[in-house]
Scaffold this active site. Structure first.
Site, PDB file in Angstrom:
ATOM      1  N   GLN A  42       0.794  -1.225   0.000  1.00 24.72           N
ATOM      2  CA  GLN A  42       0.000   0.000   0.000  1.00 24.72           C
ATOM      3  C   GLN A  42       0.828   1.278   0.000  1.00 24.72           C
ATOM      4  OE1 GLN A  42      -2.595   0.162   3.354  1.00 24.72           O
ATOM      5  NE2 GLN A  42      -3.699   1.974   2.644  1.00 24.72           N
ATOM      6  N   VAL A  67      -4.693   0.570  -4.017  1.00 22.86           N
ATOM      7  CA  VAL A  67      -5.722   0.110  -4.967  1.00 22.86           C
ATOM      8  C   VAL A  67      -6.757   1.179  -5.315  1.00 22.86           C
ATOM      9  CG1 VAL A  67      -5.508  -2.346  -4.387  1.00 22.86           C
ATOM     10  CG2 VAL A  67      -7.155  -0.917  -3.133  1.00 22.86           C
ATOM     11  N   TYR A 157     -18.772  -5.643  12.858  1.00 26.01           N
ATOM     12  CA  TYR A 157     -18.274  -5.686  11.471  1.00 26.01           C
ATOM     13  C   TYR A 157     -18.957  -4.626  10.616  1.00 26.01           C
ATOM     14  CZ  TYR A 157     -14.825  -9.228  11.626  1.00 26.01           C
ATOM     15  OH  TYR A 157     -13.654  -9.881  11.876  1.00 26.01           O
ATOM     16  N   LYS A 164     -18.050  -7.077   2.365  1.00 30.00           N
ATOM     17  CA  LYS A 164     -17.714  -8.475   2.057  1.00 30.00           C
ATOM     18  C   LYS A 164     -18.839  -9.139   1.258  1.00 30.00           C
ATOM     19  CE  LYS A 164     -13.602  -8.933   3.982  1.00 30.00           C
ATOM     20  NZ  LYS A 164     -12.410  -8.842   3.109  1.00 30.00           N
TER      21      LYS A 164
HETATM   22  P1  NAD Z   1      -3.482  -7.481   6.843  1.00 31.91           P
HETATM   23  O1  NAD Z   1      -3.583  -6.187   7.554  1.00 31.91           O
HETATM   24  O2  NAD Z   1      -2.244  -8.245   6.976  1.00 31.91           O
HETATM   25  O3  NAD Z   1      -3.829  -7.295   5.282  1.00 31.91           O
HETATM   26  C1  NAD Z   1      -4.709  -6.291   4.807  1.00 31.91           C
HETATM   27  C2  NAD Z   1      -3.961  -5.570   3.707  1.00 31.91           C
HETATM   28  O4  NAD Z   1      -4.832  -4.649   3.038  1.00 31.91           O
HETATM   29  C3  NAD Z   1      -2.785  -4.751   4.254  1.00 31.91           C
HETATM   30  O5  NAD Z   1      -1.568  -5.209   3.694  1.00 31.91           O
HETATM   31  C4  NAD Z   1      -3.090  -3.333   3.770  1.00 31.91           C
HETATM   32  O6  NAD Z   1      -1.938  -2.603   3.406  1.00 31.91           O
HETATM   33  C5  NAD Z   1      -3.974  -3.622   2.569  1.00 31.91           C
HETATM   34  N1  NAD Z   1      -4.705  -2.426   2.151  1.00 31.91           N
HETATM   35  C6  NAD Z   1      -5.619  -1.708   2.856  1.00 31.91           C
HETATM   36  N2  NAD Z   1      -5.990  -0.620   2.136  1.00 31.91           N
HETATM   37  C7  NAD Z   1      -5.308  -0.671   0.955  1.00 31.91           C
HETATM   38  C8  NAD Z   1      -5.235   0.169  -0.181  1.00 31.91           C
HETATM   39  N3  NAD Z   1      -5.964   1.305  -0.284  1.00 31.91           N
HETATM   40  N4  NAD Z   1      -4.411  -0.190  -1.209  1.00 31.91           N
HETATM   41  C9  NAD Z   1      -3.669  -1.321  -1.133  1.00 31.91           C
HETATM   42  N5  NAD Z   1      -3.688  -2.152  -0.080  1.00 31.91           N
HETATM   43  C10 NAD Z   1      -4.488  -1.817   0.960  1.00 31.91           C
HETATM   44  O7  NAD Z   1      -4.724  -8.337   7.397  1.00 31.91           O
HETATM   45  P2  NAD Z   1      -5.356  -9.721   6.920  1.00 31.91           P
HETATM   46  O8  NAD Z   1      -6.198 -10.158   8.066  1.00 31.91           O
HETATM   47  O9  NAD Z   1      -4.300 -10.615   6.382  1.00 31.91           O
HETATM   48  O10 NAD Z   1      -6.345  -9.275   5.766  1.00 31.91           O
HETATM   49  C11 NAD Z   1      -6.275  -9.780   4.442  1.00 31.91           C
HETATM   50  C12 NAD Z   1      -7.669 -10.113   3.940  1.00 31.91           C
HETATM   51  O11 NAD Z   1      -8.191 -11.200   4.724  1.00 31.91           O
HETATM   52  C13 NAD Z   1      -8.681  -8.982   4.090  1.00 31.91           C
HETATM   53  O12 NAD Z   1      -9.526  -8.972   2.971  1.00 31.91           O
HETATM   54  C14 NAD Z   1      -9.467  -9.382   5.329  1.00 31.91           C
HETATM   55  O13 NAD Z   1     -10.748  -8.820   5.384  1.00 31.91           O
HETATM   56  C15 NAD Z   1      -9.503 -10.871   5.104  1.00 31.91           C
HETATM   57  N6  NAD Z   1      -9.885 -11.665   6.267  1.00 31.91           N
HETATM   58  C16 NAD Z   1      -9.219 -11.540   7.443  1.00 31.91           C
HETATM   59  C17 NAD Z   1      -9.622 -12.290   8.551  1.00 31.91           C
HETATM   60  C18 NAD Z   1      -8.927 -12.139   9.874  1.00 31.91           C
HETATM   61  O14 NAD Z   1      -9.517 -12.509  10.901  1.00 31.91           O
HETATM   62  N7  NAD Z   1      -7.720 -11.636   9.928  1.00 31.91           N
HETATM   63  C19 NAD Z   1     -10.687 -13.194   8.427  1.00 31.91           C
HETATM   64  C20 NAD Z   1     -11.340 -13.313   7.202  1.00 31.91           C
HETATM   65  C21 NAD Z   1     -10.936 -12.537   6.120  1.00 31.91           C
END
Ligand code: NAD
Length: 260
Positions: A42, A67, A157, A164
């Site tokens: 990012q 993004v 949420y 989502k």
């Molecule tokens: P994370 O913080 O490691 O990853 C989220 C990423 O989104 C970060 O690297 C951040 O830089 C990026 N991001 C946010 N805004 C952005 C932008 N404008 N441009 C580019 N990148 C951007 O956390 P995570 O938990 O690994 O999340 C990854 C995915 O998994 C997400 O879609 C999250 O909703 C989903 N998810 C997470 C969980 C959980 O409990 N951690 C559960 C289900 C789904």
């Protein structure tokens, strides 16, 4: 035994913050299988983290991309075109909603916060896929990360649950459009995991513990299990699967009520 060999295959991974990121759990599997990976991050503050997690890895490129910024997307895909030529795999692991929109009541969601959550967490899959389309080889696979709050109300949420839901619907529309070109689009619905994004969810720790108590397997799923499902969905092993939302949550979503 079936071995997955990604030698000669190219992957784009978007959204790795550190070694706990779900995107990294998937990338680790791809790198181990021999894929060449480009990571988009990012902003400059995440570059150091990414350099740290990918240290010692061969076949890795790093490129900034917010993004929401069209010029960033254009630069990223121009780089992929010049450095890699084509793409076989795309991991969209990007989401964000302003904390205020997750602290208060859903009914109080501002239009600005709604736009932000939708733009980053749902629309970006569409725009990224559009930019990737000319570079996608036949047989390529795209995955995104989603969460159960798209289907049922999960406290706090709020607008992220709505984003989502839009993301999951987008998976189906993209899968239908790209299916004839032999490109598949799927989502992994992961159970709660301790990551940077999760820390921004109010009350996450209590929810994490409750999810483990309720899940069929009486525990939470792990990042490694997300990585393994990612490997399956990105490989030819899942060649007949598209437009699906696959849960890796230790059986949380099948439960109607917790059994002690
Ligand atoms: P994370 O913080 O490691 O990853 C989220 C990423 O989104 C970060 O690297 C951040 O830089 C990026 N991001 C946010 N805004 C952005 C932008 N404008 N441009 C580019 N990148 C951007 O956390 P995570 O938990 O690994 O999340 C990854 C995915 O998994 C997400 O879609 C999250 O909703 C989903 N998810 C997470 C969980 C959980 O409990 N951690 C559960 C289900 C789904």
């Amino acid at each position: 035994m079936i071995a997955i060999d990604f030698a000669g295959k190219n992957a784009l991974i978007m959204g790795v913050s550190n070694e706990k990121s779900l995107g990294w759990a998937i990338a680790e599997q791809l790198l181990a299988a021999g894929a060449r990976c480009i990571f988009s991050y990012q902003g400059e503050r995440l570059l150091r983290n990414l350099e740290k997690v990918t240290a010692g890895q061969q076949n890795v490129l790093l490129e900034p991309c917010d993004v929401t910024v069209e010029a960033d997307l254009e630069r990223l895909f121009a780089k992929i075109s010049s450095e890699m030529g084509s793409l076989d795999m795309l991991v969209h692991s990007v989401a964000y909603a302003p904390r205020a929109s997750m602290e208060g009541r859903f009914i109080d969601t501002t239009l600005e916060d709604y736009h932000t959550a939708m733009s980053i967490s749902a629309y970006s899959l569409i725009s990224v896929t559009r930019h990737a389309e000319p570079l996608l080889n036949s047989g390529s696979s795209i995955i995104t990360l989603t969460y159960y709050a798209s289907q049922r109300v999960v406290p706090k949420y709020n607008v992220m649950g709505v984003a989502k839901a839009a993301l999951e619907a987008s998976v189906r529309y993209l899968a239908a459009e790209l299916g004839p070109k032999n490109t598949r689009v799927n989502a992994i619905s992961a159970g709660p995991m301790r990551t940077v994004a999760a820390k921004s969810i109010p009350g996450f720790t209590a929810m994490y513990e409750k999810a483990a108590q309720t899940a069929a397997m009486k525990r939470n799923a792990t990042q490694e299990e997300v990585g393994k499902l990612g490997l399956f969905l990105l490989s030819d092993l899942s060649s007949g699967i598209t437009g699906e939302i696959s849960y890796v949550d230790a059986g949380y979503n099948i439960m109607g009520m917790a059994i002690d």
